[in-house]
Design a protein around this motif. Structure first.
Motif, short mmCIF file in Angstrom:
data_model
loop_
_atom_site.label_atom_id
_atom_site.label_comp_id
_atom_site.label_asym_id
_atom_site.label_seq_id
_atom_site.Cartn_x
_atom_site.Cartn_y
_atom_site.Cartn_z
N ILE A 1 9.09 12.60 36.90
CA ILE A 1 9.76 13.47 38.00
C ILE A 1 10.21 12.18 38.75
CG2 ILE A 1 9.59 14.80 39.91
CD1 ILE A 1 8.89 16.31 37.47
N TYR A 2 11.69 12.07 38.92
CA TYR A 2 12.23 10.99 39.71
C TYR A 2 12.62 11.61 40.84
CZ TYR A 2 12.40 8.13 35.74
OH TYR A 2 12.21 7.29 34.56
N THR A 3 12.48 10.77 42.18
CA THR A 3 12.74 11.15 43.34
C THR A 3 12.98 10.03 44.32
OG1 THR A 3 11.82 12.41 45.53
CG2 THR A 3 10.03 11.01 44.10
N ASP A 4 13.15 10.14 45.61
CA ASP A 4 13.39 8.99 46.52
C ASP A 4 12.22 8.31 47.02
OD1 ASP A 4 12.77 11.03 48.18
OD2 ASP A 4 14.56 11.30 49.26
N VAL A 5 11.15 8.54 46.61
CA VAL A 5 9.84 7.59 47.07
C VAL A 5 9.35 7.15 45.78
CG1 VAL A 5 9.83 8.77 49.21
CG2 VAL A 5 8.48 9.75 47.24
N ASP A 6 8.75 5.92 46.03
CA ASP A 6 8.00 5.39 44.94
C ASP A 6 7.01 5.84 44.67
OD1 ASP A 6 9.72 2.97 44.44
OD2 ASP A 6 9.08 2.25 46.48
N THR B 1 13.84 6.97 41.54
CA THR B 1 15.00 6.70 40.88
C THR B 1 15.60 5.45 41.12
OG1 THR B 1 15.34 9.07 41.18
CG2 THR B 1 17.30 7.89 40.78
N PHE B 2 15.08 4.74 42.41
CA PHE B 2 15.99 3.64 42.74
C PHE B 2 15.14 2.28 42.66
CE2 PHE B 2 17.11 7.28 45.27
CZ PHE B 2 18.36 7.48 44.90
N SER B 3 14.16 2.27 41.82
CA SER B 3 13.43 1.11 41.35
C SER B 3 12.95 1.41 39.98
CB SER B 3 12.45 0.79 42.45
OG SER B 3 11.11 1.62 42.01
N GLU B 4 12.35 0.21 39.41
CA GLU B 4 12.10 0.27 38.13
C GLU B 4 10.28 0.32 38.24
OE1 GLU B 4 13.58 0.08 35.14
OE2 GLU B 4 15.24 0.49 36.54
N GLY B 5 9.88 0.73 39.08
CA GLY B 5 8.58 0.85 39.41
C GLY B 5 7.62 1.94 38.67
N GLU B 6 6.43 1.90 38.26
CA GLU B 6 5.88 2.83 37.25
C GLU B 6 5.57 4.17 38.06
OE1 GLU B 6 5.20 3.23 34.03
OE2 GLU B 6 6.64 1.47 33.85
N GLY B 7 5.42 4.21 39.39
CA GLY B 7 5.27 5.20 40.13
C GLY B 7 3.69 5.76 40.16
N THR B 8 3.42 6.98 40.51
CA THR B 8 2.05 7.69 40.31
C THR B 8 1.84 8.32 38.82
OG1 THR B 8 2.02 7.83 42.64
CG2 THR B 8 0.25 9.02 41.40
N LEU B 9 0.83 8.02 38.20
CA LEU B 9 0.57 8.83 37.05
C LEU B 9 -0.38 9.78 37.30
CD1 LEU B 9 0.73 9.03 33.85
CD2 LEU B 9 -1.20 7.40 33.85
N VAL B 10 -0.28 11.02 36.93
CA VAL B 10 -0.91 12.29 37.29
C VAL B 10 -1.55 12.73 35.90
CG1 VAL B 10 -1.32 14.48 38.17
CG2 VAL B 10 0.39 12.91 39.06
N THR B 11 -2.92 12.65 35.76
CA THR B 11 -3.77 13.07 34.51
C THR B 11 -4.85 14.03 34.68
OG1 THR B 11 -5.14 11.23 34.51
CG2 THR B 11 -2.74 10.73 33.63
N LEU B 12 -5.36 14.24 33.54
CA LEU B 12 -6.51 15.32 33.73
C LEU B 12 -7.80 14.51 33.88
CD1 LEU B 12 -7.22 18.11 33.10
CD2 LEU B 12 -7.91 17.41 30.72
N GLN B 13 -7.80 13.30 33.98
CA GLN B 13 -9.12 12.25 34.02
C GLN B 13 -9.82 12.58 35.48
OE1 GLN B 13 -8.52 8.17 33.60
NE2 GLN B 13 -10.83 7.72 34.10
N GLU B 14 -10.99 13.16 35.13
CA GLU B 14 -11.85 13.46 36.47
C GLU B 14 -12.26 12.15 36.88
OE1 GLU B 14 -12.22 16.13 37.45
OE2 GLU B 14 -10.98 17.25 36.08
N GLY B 15 -12.88 12.18 38.12
CA GLY B 15 -13.71 11.02 38.90
C GLY B 15 -12.65 10.59 40.00
N PHE B 16 -13.08 9.52 40.61
CA PHE B 16 -12.41 9.08 41.83
C PHE B 16 -12.13 7.33 41.69
CE2 PHE B 16 -16.69 10.63 42.64
CZ PHE B 16 -17.30 9.62 43.02
N ASN B 17 -11.65 7.02 40.53
CA ASN B 17 -11.58 5.81 40.35
C ASN B 17 -9.79 5.50 40.37
OD1 ASN B 17 -14.10 5.04 40.06
ND2 ASN B 17 -13.99 5.60 37.78
N ASP B 18 -9.63 4.36 41.26
CA ASP B 18 -7.98 4.15 41.08
C ASP B 18 -7.81 2.51 40.69
OD1 ASP B 18 -5.49 4.07 42.09
OD2 ASP B 18 -5.69 3.71 43.81
#
Length: 407
Positions: free
Chosen positions: A176-181, A236-253
């Motif tokens: 999902i490309y948007t205007d924020v990182d 859209t305006f950078s090459e950053g990976e952004g935020t990955l949303v997955t099923l993984q449970e827990g609260f590790n970043d």
């Protein structure tokens, strides 16, 4: 070769410079070997020629009498313009591509014009085009009834189109490309030290979306979660990976190569809310409570933040429906008390459940700023507090700091 769904929002397509960035993302993923399905929104925002809100204004300026079915026909034009524009740019670069409307892409919906629900996605036509090594560009936000009428999916419908296609095609990923990182810990316009999140669970981002964060529509997240399709929210305006949303449970970043234990993921808000409190007369409290909420439903008024007590009920509505809600209650012979100009502030995190002290931190953060909590509630992943609107900004900043989300 796997399938990747890319969704580009209105700001990603609104200028020639923005469209150059889109082309860069498309070329990169083709070079990575993906079959690409691209979902597009209408270009720009209100006031720009082809934006959805501009088309709605056009209908208002020309009689304001367009039936819902015909209004959906009009609104479908915005995405068609975006899709054909992108197709032309790809063809100029000798990248074979084709455009499919929502109907041609296989979206079958009910006939709730303006806010249709997807009944099925039949992607056979898309798969045929992919086998011919074409980039398939799909107009987001739209579908078709069994009778062949065009429908639109409501606000955020292009996000929903993208994840529904991801599920139907068993795609490797939906970008999902948007205007924020990516997704941030709070609204950066209010909390200056909000930071991007590398990973989130579906539940966390869904709660963020429902509680006011506008980066992705919650309906889209629910579809991705059911199908277990990973989603990335990227700029859209950078090459950053952004935020990955997955099923993984827990609260590790993942942060700086290590794992950071986190209880709270982010802070969100919804403003312009009215609190309504109703004390029920003695006797038949349950019957009166039923009358209250049935009256709200009959009048098409959405209610939230509901606390039912042995003596009455407290709940919230949006400010723009408060007068209608109060009038409906008065017609029942009730005497509601109301407080307009409130805001719901939400503390969200997959690590909240079962952890002692989270609510104490919330109360401490707000009381230290002399902010009154008007109402509160909680779930496994969210704590909500209702505050006066003038306290909303300080509430967000205090909670963001208290849970050290800036680190």
């Amino acid at each position: 070769m796997g399938i990747l769904v890319q969704k580009f929002g209105g700001t990603s397509l609104s200028t020639p410079q923005a469209r150059e960035h889109v082309m860069g993302h498309v070329k990169r993923e083709l070079a990575n070997g993906y079959n690409l399905v691209i979902v597009v929104s209408a270009m720009g925002r209100k006031g720009e020629p082809y934006a959805t809100d501009t088309l709605l204004d056009w209908a208002v300026q020309n009689g304001n009498a367009l039936p819902d079915r015909e209004k959906d026909l009009l609104l479908c034009c915005g995405e068609i313009i975006s899709a054909t524009t992108l197709c032309s740019l790809l063809q100029m670069e000798n990248i074979p591509s084709t455009v499919l409307t929502g109907a041609q892409a296989g979206f079958l919906t009910d006939s709730s014009y303006g806010n249709a629900r997807i009944l099925d996605v039949r992607p056979e036509r898309i798969l045929r085009e992919l086998r011919e090594h074409k980039v398939v560009i799909v107009t987001g936000f739209q579908g078709q009834t069994e009778a062949g009428d065009f429908t639109t999916l409501g606000r955020g419908g292009s996000d929903t189109s993208a994840t529904a296609l991801g599920a139907a095609l068993r795609a490797d990923m939906v970008d999902i490309y948007t205007d924020v990182d990516g997704i941030l810990t709070a609204d950066p316009r209010i909390v200056e030290d909000a930071k991007p999140l590398t990973y989130m669970t579906y539940t966390e981002i869904c709660n963020m979306a429902y509680q006011g964060a506008k980066v992705i529509h919650p309906r889209a997240v629910e579809i991705a979660m059911q199908a277990q399709i990973p989603v990335r929210v990227r700029s859209t305006f950078s090459e950053g990976e952004g935020t990955l949303v997955t099923l993984q449970e827990g609260f590790n970043d993942m942060q700086n190569g290590g794992i950071v234990d986190r209880f709270v993921t982010g802070i969100a808000y919804v403003s312009n809310i009215t609190q309504i409190a109703v004390d029920c007369p003695d006797g038949n409290v349950g019957g009166v409570q039923l009358q209250i909420f049935k009256s709200m439903a009959d009048n098409g008024i959405s209610v939230d933040f509901i606390n039912v007590t042995p003596t009455g009920a407290v709940y919230t509505v949006f400010d723009n429906t408060s007068e209608k809600a109060i009038s409906a209650l008065q017609e029942l012979g009730l005497r509601p008390k109301s407080l307009s100009g409130c805001a719901k502030v939400s503390v969200i995190g997959g690590g909240i459940n079962g952890v002692p002290g989270i609510m104490a931190h919330v109360v401490e953060a707000l009381s230290s700023q002399n902010i009154q909590i008007l109402q509160s509630a909680d779930s496994n992943t969210t704590i909500w507090v209702l505050v006066k609107k003038e306290d909303m900004v300080q509430s967000l900043r205090s909670l963001h700091s208290k849970f050290e989300l800036h680190r």
